[in-house]
Structures are given as C-alpha cells and as structure tokens.
Design a protein around this motif. Sequence first.
Motif, PDB file in Angstrom:
ATOM      1  N   HIS A  29      -2.797  -7.884  -3.747  1.00  0.00           N
ATOM      2  CA  HIS A  29      -4.030  -7.273  -3.234  1.00  0.00           C
ATOM      3  C   HIS A  29      -4.051  -5.764  -3.407  1.00  0.00           C
ATOM      4  O   HIS A  29      -5.045  -5.191  -3.868  1.00  0.00           O
ATOM      5  N   ALA A  30      -2.981  -5.073  -3.046  1.00  0.00           N
ATOM      6  CA  ALA A  30      -2.958  -3.609  -3.147  1.00  0.00           C
ATOM      7  C   ALA A  30      -3.194  -3.161  -4.589  1.00  0.00           C
ATOM      8  O   ALA A  30      -3.906  -2.176  -4.828  1.00  0.00           O
ATOM      9  N   GLU A  31      -2.635  -3.868  -5.551  1.00  0.00           N
ATOM     10  CA  GLU A  31      -2.843  -3.537  -6.962  1.00  0.00           C
ATOM     11  C   GLU A  31      -4.307  -3.710  -7.351  1.00  0.00           C
ATOM     12  O   GLU A  31      -4.862  -2.895  -8.096  1.00  0.00           O
ATOM     13  N   GLU A  32      -4.933  -4.774  -6.863  1.00  0.00           N
ATOM     14  CA  GLU A  32      -6.351  -5.020  -7.159  1.00  0.00           C
ATOM     15  C   GLU A  32      -7.228  -3.915  -6.563  1.00  0.00           C
ATOM     16  O   GLU A  32      -8.164  -3.429  -7.201  1.00  0.00           O
TER      17      GLU A  32
ATOM     18  N   HIS B  96       9.939  -0.014   8.641  1.00  0.00           N
ATOM     19  CA  HIS B  96       9.714  -0.409   7.250  1.00  0.00           C
ATOM     20  C   HIS B  96       9.492   0.769   6.303  1.00  0.00           C
ATOM     21  O   HIS B  96       9.158   0.559   5.132  1.00  0.00           O
ATOM     22  N   GLY B  97       9.667   1.996   6.786  1.00  0.00           N
ATOM     23  CA  GLY B  97       9.507   3.170   5.934  1.00  0.00           C
ATOM     24  C   GLY B  97       8.103   3.309   5.373  1.00  0.00           C
ATOM     25  O   GLY B  97       7.932   3.666   4.200  1.00  0.00           O
ATOM     26  N   LEU B  98       7.101   3.032   6.183  1.00  0.00           N
ATOM     27  CA  LEU B  98       5.720   3.058   5.712  1.00  0.00           C
ATOM     28  C   LEU B  98       5.209   4.484   5.570  1.00  0.00           C
ATOM     29  O   LEU B  98       5.547   5.347   6.371  1.00  0.00           O
ATOM     30  N   GLY B  99       4.381   4.698   4.568  1.00  0.00           N
ATOM     31  CA  GLY B  99       3.864   6.032   4.288  1.00  0.00           C
ATOM     32  C   GLY B  99       2.356   6.071   4.178  1.00  0.00           C
ATOM     33  O   GLY B  99       1.814   6.802   3.355  1.00  0.00           O
ATOM     34  N   ILE B 100       1.681   5.282   4.965  1.00  0.00           N
ATOM     35  CA  ILE B 100       0.220   5.277   4.988  1.00  0.00           C
ATOM     36  C   ILE B 100      -0.235   5.519   6.421  1.00  0.00           C
ATOM     37  O   ILE B 100       0.551   5.396   7.352  1.00  0.00           O
ATOM     38  N   ILE B 101      -1.499   5.851   6.585  1.00  0.00           N
ATOM     39  CA  ILE B 101      -2.063   6.071   7.919  1.00  0.00           C
ATOM     40  C   ILE B 101      -2.300   4.717   8.585  1.00  0.00           C
ATOM     41  O   ILE B 101      -2.912   3.827   7.980  1.00  0.00           O
ATOM     42  N   LEU B 102      -1.838   4.573   9.829  1.00  0.00           N
ATOM     43  CA  LEU B 102      -2.135   3.384  10.615  1.00  0.00           C
ATOM     44  C   LEU B 102      -2.892   3.833  11.862  1.00  0.00           C
ATOM     45  O   LEU B 102      -2.402   4.660  12.622  1.00  0.00           O
ATOM     46  N   ALA B 103      -4.084   3.294  12.048  1.00  0.00           N
ATOM     47  CA  ALA B 103      -4.934   3.665  13.175  1.00  0.00           C
ATOM     48  C   ALA B 103      -4.983   2.523  14.181  1.00  0.00           C
ATOM     49  O   ALA B 103      -4.967   1.345  13.812  1.00  0.00           O
TER      50      ALA B 103
ATOM     51  N   GLU C  27      -0.134   6.627  -6.216  1.00  0.00           N
ATOM     52  CA  GLU C  27      -1.157   6.266  -7.199  1.00  0.00           C
ATOM     53  C   GLU C  27      -2.552   6.280  -6.578  1.00  0.00           C
ATOM     54  O   GLU C  27      -3.525   6.686  -7.221  1.00  0.00           O
ATOM     55  N   PHE C  28      -2.664   5.844  -5.316  1.00  0.00           N
ATOM     56  CA  PHE C  28      -3.953   5.951  -4.620  1.00  0.00           C
ATOM     57  C   PHE C  28      -4.337   7.422  -4.485  1.00  0.00           C
ATOM     58  O   PHE C  28      -5.485   7.793  -4.746  1.00  0.00           O
TER      59      PHE C  28
ATOM     60  N   PHE D 234       0.831  -1.203   0.000  1.00  0.00           N
ATOM     61  CA  PHE D 234       0.000   0.000   0.000  1.00  0.00           C
ATOM     62  C   PHE D 234       0.868   1.257   0.000  1.00  0.00           C
ATOM     63  O   PHE D 234       0.548   2.241  -0.667  1.00  0.00           O
ATOM     64  N   THR D 235       1.988   1.232   0.721  1.00  0.00           N
ATOM     65  CA  THR D 235       2.905   2.372   0.740  1.00  0.00           C
ATOM     66  C   THR D 235       3.522   2.591  -0.639  1.00  0.00           C
ATOM     67  O   THR D 235       3.600   3.726  -1.124  1.00  0.00           O
ATOM     68  N   ARG D 236       3.938   1.521  -1.277  1.00  0.00           N
ATOM     69  CA  ARG D 236       4.558   1.611  -2.609  1.00  0.00           C
ATOM     70  C   ARG D 236       3.600   2.260  -3.609  1.00  0.00           C
ATOM     71  O   ARG D 236       4.015   2.977  -4.514  1.00  0.00           O
TER      72      ARG D 236
END
Length: 158
Positions: A145-148, A86-93, A60-61, A54-56
């Motif tokens: 999954h993220a691509e789908e 892991h250098g993640l760039g999405i929101i984690l709640a 695009e999202f 999802f971060t990668r």
Amino acid sequence: MTTTLTEGDKAPDFTLPRDGGATVTLSQFAPGKVVLYFYPKDDTPGCTLEAQDFTRLAAEFAAAGTTVIGISKDSVAAHEKFCRKHGLGIILASDAEGHTCEDYGTWGEKKNYGKTYMGITRTTFLIGADGRIARVWPKVSVKGHAEEVLAAARALQG
C-alpha cells in the motif's frame, strides 16, 4: 460512518495532538501534499507493518513534496511508545474523541469473526496542494500500500 469523502472534495481541516507533545494541523502543510492514513490501533500486526512501510519510504515521500500523517484513536503516549518500539519516523496524531475520524468517514461499524463493533476502517487519503482530496483508498490492504500511495503522490502535480 458519518461522511463519505470522495476525490475532489475539500479535505476537512483538523488540529490534533501528536507524538512529541506538539499538535498537527492539516492546513499547516499547505501548499504541500499530505497523505492521511487512518488505522485501527497502535502495535497491532497490520498497523505496525503499515507504519513501518510509510517510515521506510518517508524520504521518498518528502522528495515528492508529501507529508505522511497516521491517525488513530490511540493516545499520544501510546503513539510515542509505538514509535520508540518500532523506530517510526512519521507523524502520528491522536484523535481520541474521534471527530476527525467521523469527518473523514473512517469511523463505523465493523465485523470480525462474527462480532460487530465500532472502529476505524483502514483508509488512506492523498490530499493535493490545493487542499482537495486527490485519491481515496478505502478498506486498505497493507501489503504494497505505501508504495502505491507513493506512486500516486509522485504523479500528483503540486
């Protein structure tokens, strides 16, 4: 699981603590699209791969007008450590009390190696600009999954 949400249902609103010390509220993203993905545990192989995917694809999202939010019962401190490692760039709640997991029907009985226990079932929801669930992926298999989900977000008007 307490609730089964399906396509067309109104997505339950929530406010949860998130990485970085702030909170995240689903309705704050209206009228944008949101991907909510529920995952069992920070820093486990499948959950790490899913978060990295999802971060990668985060840019695009964003270009598709879609915000990605990962939810687990892990603490904010665990999320922050997971993001740094892991250098993640999405929101984690953090849904430590599990109310949002219950509202979305992702908390329930699981079986692994003959053991039965309670946990989060890996599930993804695509929420449209109208606040309704446009697509549900139950019992997600991580690879691809993220691509789908991205393809579905791009196809969804709004």
